[in-house]
Design a protein around this motif. Structure first.
Motif, PDB file in Angstrom:
ATOM      1  N   PRO A 187       0.801  -1.234   0.000  1.00 44.13           N
ATOM      2  CA  PRO A 187       0.000   0.000   0.000  1.00 44.13           C
ATOM      3  C   PRO A 187       0.832   1.281   0.000  1.00 44.13           C
ATOM      4  O   PRO A 187       0.336   2.329  -0.364  1.00 44.13           O
ATOM      5  N   HIS A 188       2.103   1.187   0.414  1.00 43.04           N
ATOM      6  CA  HIS A 188       2.916   2.400   0.486  1.00 43.04           C
ATOM      7  C   HIS A 188       3.624   2.683  -0.830  1.00 43.04           C
ATOM      8  O   HIS A 188       4.358   3.664  -0.930  1.00 43.04           O
ATOM      9  N   TYR A 205      -1.901   4.945  -5.834  1.00 47.89           N
ATOM     10  CA  TYR A 205      -1.640   3.979  -4.769  1.00 47.89           C
ATOM     11  C   TYR A 205      -2.751   2.940  -4.749  1.00 47.89           C
ATOM     12  O   TYR A 205      -3.889   3.227  -5.142  1.00 47.89           O
ATOM     13  N   ASN A 246      -4.816   1.737  -2.667  1.00 48.79           N
ATOM     14  CA  ASN A 246      -6.145   1.916  -2.068  1.00 48.79           C
ATOM     15  C   ASN A 246      -7.068   2.840  -2.858  1.00 48.79           C
ATOM     16  O   ASN A 246      -8.204   3.066  -2.457  1.00 48.79           O
ATOM     17  N   MET A 247      -6.570   3.327  -4.008  1.00 49.41           N
ATOM     18  CA  MET A 247      -7.450   4.063  -4.925  1.00 49.41           C
ATOM     19  C   MET A 247      -8.187   3.117  -5.869  1.00 49.41           C
ATOM     20  O   MET A 247      -9.054   3.545  -6.620  1.00 49.41           O
ATOM     21  N   GLN A 286       1.768  -9.189   3.600  1.00 51.41           N
ATOM     22  CA  GLN A 286       2.784  -8.320   3.001  1.00 51.41           C
ATOM     23  C   GLN A 286       4.130  -9.037   2.940  1.00 51.41           C
ATOM     24  O   GLN A 286       4.830  -8.975   1.928  1.00 51.41           O
ATOM     25  N   GLN A 288       6.054   0.771   6.119  1.00 49.61           N
ATOM     26  CA  GLN A 288       4.661   0.823   6.566  1.00 49.61           C
ATOM     27  C   GLN A 288       4.586   0.905   8.084  1.00 49.61           C
ATOM     28  O   GLN A 288       3.740   1.614   8.636  1.00 49.61           O
ATOM     29  N   ASP A 298      -4.021   7.778   4.001  1.00 58.98           N
ATOM     30  CA  ASP A 298      -4.650   6.463   4.041  1.00 58.98           C
ATOM     31  C   ASP A 298      -5.965   6.445   3.280  1.00 58.98           C
ATOM     32  O   ASP A 298      -6.368   5.438   2.732  1.00 58.98           O
ATOM     33  N   ARG A 349      -6.719   8.019   0.654  1.00 56.89           N
ATOM     34  CA  ARG A 349      -6.625   8.176  -0.788  1.00 56.89           C
ATOM     35  C   ARG A 349      -7.175   6.997  -1.549  1.00 56.89           C
ATOM     36  O   ARG A 349      -6.956   5.856  -1.198  1.00 56.89           O
TER      37      ARG A 349
END
Lengths: 240, 234
Positions: A90-91, A133, A135-136, B132, B154, B232, B234
């Motif tokens: 996610p980052h 990213y 989560n979009m 992850q 993260q 977050d 987004r």
């Protein structure tokens, strides 16, 4: 290509795999079906050592990969894996998700990896998401990106662990479509799935697992139309 | 009227006469110096300790270091800061009396803070979905590469607010440094009290300064939290 001999796996007292012997040829598309808790995901995860087998042997391209001293990281570079929950990073942006491993492992230069990522994104029609990213994105987009992230490593085999189970129904189609394309290009695939239609259409062979063993296997037409064992008949009666 | 005359006189006596406000200013500077460097030391120690603990839990490697790390956490978190400070000053550094006591304080507070930071980082790393790590490893990345590129970035983002709160605690904790003869903020106020025989002004002033610092830091932490929340969403 993949040879499994006497594979057993237990978690503490609980025995999940009770001895699996299986062989997968180059270019085969093998679907693994069965009720939940049958050990099918564990079986798949033992193939790239995400779970270490309790006993038995896993051979990949002529190499025993669960032997001590084997560099499993090198072997995993040739085995792509797609997870139920996508597990995108996610980052990182979509492009970085795809290029991280090839660049870190020095298989591609940053420039090559970027170019490769763009090609792959173009193929799935998500070029415009390159710098976004995860989560979009919708679930279907995430899973398709997870698939091309694995493809970016140019693997010899792709392992799919229930790739559509966490998706909203309307997203399932786009993911299966991409998997179907990859199958047609000749990729060796092992797919743990609940999508019987897909298993029937795309796979060469279907394995039915229950309670830690492969109960029955056959080509999809035979397996679905003419099940032999009572457990498979029972399973198919429940889901179809 | 008398009250205000009195107030003014005492204010002058406590802060203006003999330039006593300079004591407060220098004390503040010392407090900030100790806090700043102890925080850096603490974050480094805490981060390394957390990595050792997590690596042992996940892979079984680094057994000895893990035992040492657990010993460190147990001792530091199980004894009072002031006792640790005095042991480091009077016992451990007694053969080297020429070492600057501020450096000793930085070491003592850094070691102490490191133990708490370690647990903050550890919980941050543990909070990352195991998927992850699996995704990183399934691509052929090593454990270390996955840790560095995927898990740690993260985790750090997740623990920033907790680290902010740890910094606030650390700032207040440094008030015991006076016990090893350091004229930090609290001790400066106390010195004024001992000279003017007036407790109210110097101590309230010192308290107010701590409060202001903490308010500033708190504002910083909540701004950080809001910013992270935005990214977050987004």
């Amino acid at each position: 290509m993949i040879d499994v001999k006497g594979l057993r796996k237990s978690f503490g007292e609980k025995e999940v795999l009770l001895g699996i012997d299986e062989h997968v040829e180059q270019g085969e598309k093998v679907a693994v079906i069965g009720p939940s808790g049958s050990g099918k995901s564990t079986f798949l995860r033992c193939l790239n050592m995400l779970e270490a087998p309790t006993s038995g042997e896993v051979w990949f391209e002529g190499e025993l990969i669960n032997a001590p001293g084997v560099d499993i990281n090198r072997i995993r570079q040739r085995m792509g894996m797609v997870f139920q929950h996508f597990n995108l990073f996610p980052h990182l942006t979509v492009r970085q998700n795809i290029t991280l491993a090839p660049v870190q492992l020095k298989l591609q230069t940053a420039g090559e990896a970027d170019e490769n990522a763009r090609q792959l994104l173009k193929r799935i029609g998500l070029t415009d998401k390159e710098n976004e990213y995860p989560n979009m994105l919708s679930g279907g987009q995430k899973q398709r990106i997870a698939i091309i992230r694995a493809l970016a490593m140019k693997p010899d085999v792709m392992l799919f662990d229930e790739p559509t189970s966490a998706l909203d129904p309307e997203m399932v189609g786009e993911v299966l479509e991409l998997m179907g394309e990859i199958a047609h290009e000749g990729m060796t695939m092992i797919i743990v799935t609940h999508e019987m239609g897909f298993a029937r259409e795309v796979s060469n062979r279907v394995l039915f697992m229950d309670e830690g063993i492969i109960v029955e296997q056959n080509n999809p037409d035979e397996l679905f139309n003419n099940p032999q064992s009572p457990r498979l008949k029972d399973f198919l009666a429940k889901i179809l | 009227m008398d009250f205000f005359m009195d107030f003014q006189a005492k204010f002058i006596q406590n802060f203006i006469d003999d330039n006593r406000w300079l004591l407060i200013l220098y004390g503040l500077r010392t407090t900030l110096t100790i806090t700043f460097f102890a925080l850096i030391l603490g974050v480094c120690m805490g981060f390394l300790t957390a990595l050792v603990r997590v690596t042992y839990d996940k892979t079984g490697k680094l057994r000895r270091l893990n035992t040492f790390a657990r010993f460190y956490l147990t001792v530091v978190r199980g004894t009072p800061m002031l006792v640790q400070l005095m042991i480091i000053y009077y016992v451990i550094f007694s053969p080297w009396p020429f070492v600057n006591s501020i450096i000793i304080a930085v070491i003592a507070f850094g070691i102490n803070s490191g133990a708490y930071v370690a647990e903050i980082f550890r919980s941050g790393i543990m909070s990352i979905d195991p998927g992850q790590m699996e995704a990183g490893r399934s691509l052929g990345l090593t454990y270390n590469q996955t840790m560095r590129r995927i898990i740690t970035p993260q985790a750090i983002k997740n623990v920033l607010p907790a680290l902010g709160n740890e910094s606030i605690s650390l700032l207040k904790e440094t008030s015991v440094a006076g016990y090893i003869g350091i004229r930090e903020l609290t001790r400066s106020g106390d010195i004024i009290r001992s000279r003017t025989y007036e407790a109210f002004f110097p101590l309230i002033a010192v308290a107010a300064i701590y409060l202001c610092l903490v308010l500033i830091m708190t504002a910083g932490v909540s701004r950080l939290e809001r910013r992270l929340a935005v990214s977050d969403r987004r």
